[in-house]
Scaffold this motif. Sequence first.
Motif, PDB file in Angstrom:
ATOM      1  N   ARG A 398       0.845  -1.198   0.000  1.00  0.00           N
ATOM      2  CA  ARG A 398       0.000   0.000   0.000  1.00  0.00           C
ATOM      3  C   ARG A 398       0.881   1.249   0.000  1.00  0.00           C
ATOM      4  O   ARG A 398       1.898   1.295   0.682  1.00  0.00           O
ATOM      5  CB  ARG A 398      -0.879   0.048   1.255  1.00  0.00           C
ATOM      6  CG  ARG A 398      -1.922  -1.040   1.333  1.00  0.00           C
ATOM      7  CD  ARG A 398      -2.807  -0.871   2.567  1.00  0.00           C
ATOM      8  NE  ARG A 398      -2.059  -0.740   3.818  1.00  0.00           N
ATOM      9  CZ  ARG A 398      -1.534  -1.762   4.491  1.00  0.00           C
ATOM     10  NH1 ARG A 398      -1.658  -2.998   4.025  1.00  0.00           N
ATOM     11  NH2 ARG A 398      -0.877  -1.557   5.614  1.00  0.00           N
ATOM     12  N   VAL A 428      -2.226  -1.416  -3.627  1.00  0.00           N
ATOM     13  CA  VAL A 428      -3.123  -0.260  -3.648  1.00  0.00           C
ATOM     14  C   VAL A 428      -2.265   0.998  -3.537  1.00  0.00           C
ATOM     15  O   VAL A 428      -1.650   1.258  -2.499  1.00  0.00           O
ATOM     16  CB  VAL A 428      -4.123  -0.309  -2.474  1.00  0.00           C
ATOM     17  CG1 VAL A 428      -5.014   0.924  -2.485  1.00  0.00           C
ATOM     18  CG2 VAL A 428      -4.942  -1.581  -2.541  1.00  0.00           C
ATOM     19  N   GLU A 430      -2.131   5.148  -3.984  1.00  0.00           N
ATOM     20  CA  GLU A 430      -2.907   6.370  -4.169  1.00  0.00           C
ATOM     21  C   GLU A 430      -1.959   7.525  -4.399  1.00  0.00           C
ATOM     22  O   GLU A 430      -0.939   7.636  -3.719  1.00  0.00           O
ATOM     23  CB  GLU A 430      -3.720   6.683  -2.911  1.00  0.00           C
ATOM     24  CG  GLU A 430      -4.825   5.699  -2.608  1.00  0.00           C
ATOM     25  CD  GLU A 430      -5.466   6.033  -1.267  1.00  0.00           C
ATOM     26  OE1 GLU A 430      -6.107   7.085  -1.172  1.00  0.00           O
ATOM     27  OE2 GLU A 430      -5.273   5.250  -0.321  1.00  0.00           O
TER      28      GLU A 430
END
Lengths: 493, 252
Positions: A398, A428, A430
Amino acid sequence: MAAVQETVDQVRRIESDQYKYGFVTDIESEKAPKGLSEEIVRFISAKKDEPDWMLNWRLEAYKRWLTMTPPGWARVAHPEIDFQDLHYYAAPKKKPALASLDEVDPEILKTYEKLGIPLREQEILAGVARPEGERRIAVDAVFDSVSVATTFRKELEAAGVIFMPISEAIRAYPDLIRAYLGSVVPISDNYYATLNSAVFSDGSFVFVPEGVRCPMELSTYFRINERNTGQFERTLIIAEKGAYVSYLEGCTAPQRDENQLHAAVVELVALDDAEIKYSTVQNWYPGNADGVGGIYNFVTKRGDCRGRNAKISWTQVETGSAITWKYPSCILRGENSSGEFYSIAISNGHQQVDSGTKMIHLGKNTSSRIISKGIAAGVSQNTYRGLVSAHRKAVGARNFTACDSLLIGDRCGAHTVPYIEAKTPSAVFEHEATTSKISEDVLFYCVQRGLSQEEAVGLVVNGFVKEVLQHLPMEFAVEAQKLISISLEGSVG
Amino acid sequence: MTALLEIRNLRAEIGGREILDGLDLTVAAGEVHAIMGPNGAGKSTLSYVLAGKPGYTITGGEIWFKGEDLTAMAADERAAKGLFLAFQYPLEIPGVATLTFLRAALNAQRRQRGEPELSSPDLLKRVREIAKTLNIDAEMLRRPLNVGFSGGEKKRNETLQMALLEPALCVLDETDSGLDIDALKVVANGVNQLRAPDRGMIVITHYQRLLDHIVPDVVHVLASGRIVETGGKDLALQLEARGYAQYQSEAA
């Protein structure tokens, strides 16, 4: 328009006169002749009284360096560096091996005093001018190529922590050095790191044994004094299983017309459950108002989360240097390990910053967080360059990235260059990025409440970077806040 | 006895466009003046020119504040001298706690006036007292200035700043915009508590409803860059009934 114009003018006026660390210490020094050759590498190694394996390591790096070319991908422009026109070793005359602080040249002690770096343990212990409850800080001071003083060594030793100049550690702890040196940043890593491997002269070595929480902040203060001298320090920090250490480095250099090279390598190793917090307040001389002089700061910093649940956190406040080329990174090898990068990069005048981080996810469930705040003023260029990658085995990786840029005036530039690669579908990542101009209306609002133009800019900028400042050790957060205001305002502190 | 504020034949422009065209206005200490008028009449321009917003150029006339030439003062100097503008759209400053902003503003003014800075405990005490009367809780003081505030919170925050800074002249620009009736009452109540014999106020508004709560001593109509009519508080009621059409045709 007018208020921003005023700020821009203000900012333009201040560059050269605001750098309050620009003085030169008058001290006799011993220098290697200019230029780089096998002989010079041997000279440095001999000066340090190094074992053969160390010399050979350097020579291997030197040979490799000869085959390499400087990287050209960064968004910075500078004339080609003549690597033969530099001194690769400079040391204050007298002996490099000091038994106590009393043997340090008083001129050097004065220099550090001027810089606000306390080296005298007695004073620190007596708590002179230090607010109650403030933690004590052990300092290693590196002057040009050698470490001149390391404080609090005895107390640290009692806790089992080794904190000493790396030149001494090579002789005192050869097994540790051989096991870890170059294990995070290999000698072949990149042009400047390879150069450093060949000619590094000093730096700090920290070893925190299993289960030990380092009882105080450790700090290294780097000072370039000599003319035409490169500083190539090497720092190695090892936190064994369950250990914790917080380390801070500060840097300044005199005001000089020529460019000076600073090519450091920092390696961090965190084993199972260990945590390393590394903070930098970089205030090298940025050059004058016309962009003459200043430090070329080409630095390789990398941390290796080698064990499970290991954690490495980089926090940097970059205000100085003519050119900054720097990407403190984390290799997230251990399962569940995590890396953080918090950065404030301020560029003013003719400064060029190309900085960011690399988060390389190799282990399962690794996580990383990047918060970058870039502030560009004057005619500076400020680039965030970051890599976030996940190996195919990095299941559950992440990352969260937020890059914000603030522009002051209309002659500077801010750029964001993120590279994101995920080889596992479970990653993931971002990424958020914003670029804004400092708002005329916000400044007027502050000024209408009585703040001067400069105070208004300082307030807005400090608000902009607050999220990152919070991650600095408390003592330095205040210092950094002042430095930020000074970098952007006319008020000389 | 000089007036608190005296504006004579003021002309001002922005971006080469003339907005104020020979405006006269005198406000004595202790008085509350309302300025009403249609959109584009120059109401907000007047407030910005008084506060010294960059971009506005005075092309003629005079402004005297406490007997001194206001036009010769920088914007922050005007603030320190006691001129306060409550913004129609208060600005947001991310990362700067409201309390931090209040401290920075008050101490900046005190420094300019050669007064000692207020200590943090004293400041906090003072802010808490005022905040209480405006239904502002401690949590709001910790939040970054105006960031994510509702319309009502922003206007209460403006009133808080005004009360803390104790200005000689308060200019309230469309303070009622974006407020529901309950919020309007709280803000108006806060403003009314600041009415004082040594303080003047200029209340700029479109609508009569604010003036039900902040009752003015004098009402002016501003149209096409100048004061075209002046009267008592009844004038506001008449305007509410007949609108601004007559002034606009007159000026054209």
